[in-house]
Design an enzyme around this catalytic site. Structure first.
Site, short mmCIF file in Angstrom:
data_model
loop_
_atom_site.label_atom_id
_atom_site.label_comp_id
_atom_site.label_asym_id
_atom_site.label_seq_id
_atom_site.Cartn_x
_atom_site.Cartn_y
_atom_site.Cartn_z
N SER A 1 3.17 9.65 -8.38
CA SER A 1 3.11 8.94 -7.28
C SER A 1 5.05 9.21 -7.01
O SER A 1 5.33 10.63 -7.17
CB SER A 1 3.46 7.50 -8.10
OG SER A 1 3.19 7.45 -6.50
N HIS B 1 0.42 10.58 -4.64
CA HIS B 1 0.68 9.71 -3.50
C HIS B 1 2.10 10.23 -2.86
O HIS B 1 3.55 10.22 -3.48
CB HIS B 1 1.31 7.80 -4.33
CG HIS B 1 0.04 7.79 -5.40
ND1 HIS B 1 0.66 6.49 -6.08
CD2 HIS B 1 -0.92 8.30 -5.63
CE1 HIS B 1 -0.61 6.56 -6.87
NE2 HIS B 1 -1.61 7.15 -6.40
N ASP C 1 -1.22 2.91 -10.85
CA ASP C 1 -2.84 3.54 -10.49
C ASP C 1 -2.58 4.90 -11.28
O ASP C 1 -1.45 5.30 -12.18
CB ASP C 1 -2.32 4.11 -9.28
CG ASP C 1 -3.85 5.77 -8.94
OD1 ASP C 1 -4.99 5.13 -9.04
OD2 ASP C 1 -3.30 5.92 -8.04
#
Length: 371
Positions: free
Chosen positions: A195, A222, A315
């Site tokens: 991310s 992400h 996540d």
């Protein structure tokens, strides 16, 4: 209890319309204070040392001095977190330039709000303010113009007296799966989740791998909508491996890096071909690293290398645990080289990370395992 001071933000943007929208968005939050604005890099540098912002938001294309040159100077003279706010990239040249800003020391990218995006005003406002809050907690270090190797962006240490632990290729002691290490078969796939700070981390890993890397690499990153193709194009020019967005029905091939498409989870069918689905977000994300990790754990038991890199939230933590439970190898990026030590920290807390490695130690371990 006294509330903390607002985050001091400086905006560098040559479009009066975009600047007005950004100021309006940030003025709506009591947690953010816009302490200055400039229409180009030259004007920004005249103010930054005086107003001392905590976060700088800059455009890419500007007269006199663009965002790339500004970022290089800031990281050499006044290092602090930089958010690139730019239109989504439409050409390979633009994509290379946007991600060169990350390579130069900027932390993240965000799509430039426009009149057309005002219908989604509340969502844009929420995402931009949250992004600035994340960046305000990131510590960056001086990057000298002569240096070409990656420079770590780090979160503050958990204790001012603590010293970085020297990590090796040995299994993490808190992992309940360490005993399986000697039983792993030859890896058949690498799966990576990342991310905030992920583009820089992925670049550091993939640049070290040769075109002859014998297995496919599947990635979830992400990233703000509109920037994925730019990331793929940039990595493709920087690395020896082939880099692309995964297509439904495609069979993963060696020496190729595949990214989950925007707004789609990436999975595999029983023939190990790609499936993309629009099921609800997992841990707030679609694509989700956990969804990908669970898919490779099912399709490649005992023959996956799962890697969880820098990022906010959790996540990928449950997915990394699924890979470990399937008898495969798991790696988490260490705190000292993470931009945001969120996702790896959650995986480590679960005991899902068998190895905790600095970013520049990950590629050598991959090469050692597959060659």
């Amino acid at each position: 209890m006294k509330s903390s001071a607002p985050i001091r933000v400086f905006l560098v943007e040559d479009s009066p319309v975009a600047l007005t929208i950004l100021k309006r968005i940030l003025a709506s939050s009591p947690e953010v204070d816009v302490v200055g604005t400039a229409s180009n890099g030259v004007a920004a540098l005249e103010q930054i040392s005086t107003v001392q912002p905590q976060v700088i938001c800059t455009d890419l294309h500007m007269p006199k001095m663009d965002g790339l040159e500004l970022t290089r100077i800031i990281m050499a003279a006044y290092p602090r977190p930089i958010l690139v706010i730019s239109t989504s990239v439409d050409t390979q040249e633009d994509s290379r330039n946007v991600f060169q800003l990350l390579q130069a020391g900027a932390v993240d990218v965000f799509p430039k709000p426009s009149i057309n995006s005002l219908s989604d005003y509340e969502q844009v406002k929420h995402e931009l303010i949250n992004r600035i809050k994340v960046l305000a907690g990131v510590t960056v270090f001086t990057r000298h113009a002569s240096r070409t190797e990656p420079v770590a962006l780090r979160t503050p240490p958990t204790s001012p007296k603590s010293k970085p632990e020297a990590f090796s290729l040995k299994p993490a002691s808190n992992s309940p799966f360490s005993i399986l290490n000697s039983q792993f078969s030859i890896p058949k796939v690498v799966a990576i989740g990342a991310s905030t700070g992920g583009p820089q981390a992925l670049h550091a890993i993939l640049k070290q791998l040769p075109a002859t890397f014998p297995i496919p690499i599947l990635c979830v990153q992400h990233i703000s909508e509109g920037f994925l193709q730019g990331l793929v194009d940039w990595l493709a020019t920087e690395c020896s491996l082939r880099v692309k967005i995964a297509q439904p029905g495609e069979l993963p091939k060696p020496g190729t890096v595949y990214f989950a498409p925007e707004r789609q989870h990436l999975q595999l069918d029983t023939q190990r071909r790609f499936i993309t689905v629009s099921t609800p977000p997992v841990s707030g994300h679609r694509p989700s690293a956990t969804v990908l990790f669970q898919a490779v754990a099912a399709c490649y038991p005992r023959s996956t290398i799962g890697i969880l890199l820098t990022g906010m939230g959790r996540d990928g933590a449950d997915g990394l645990q699924a890979i470990a439970q399937a008898g495969s190898t798991t790696i988490a990026q260490d705190e000292q080289t993470c931009v945001v030590f969120g996702m790896p920290k959650e995986a480590i807390a679960l005991g899902a990370a068998q190895h905790i490695l600095a970013i520049n130690e990950i590629a050598p371990m991959l090469l050692n395992r597959v060659f």
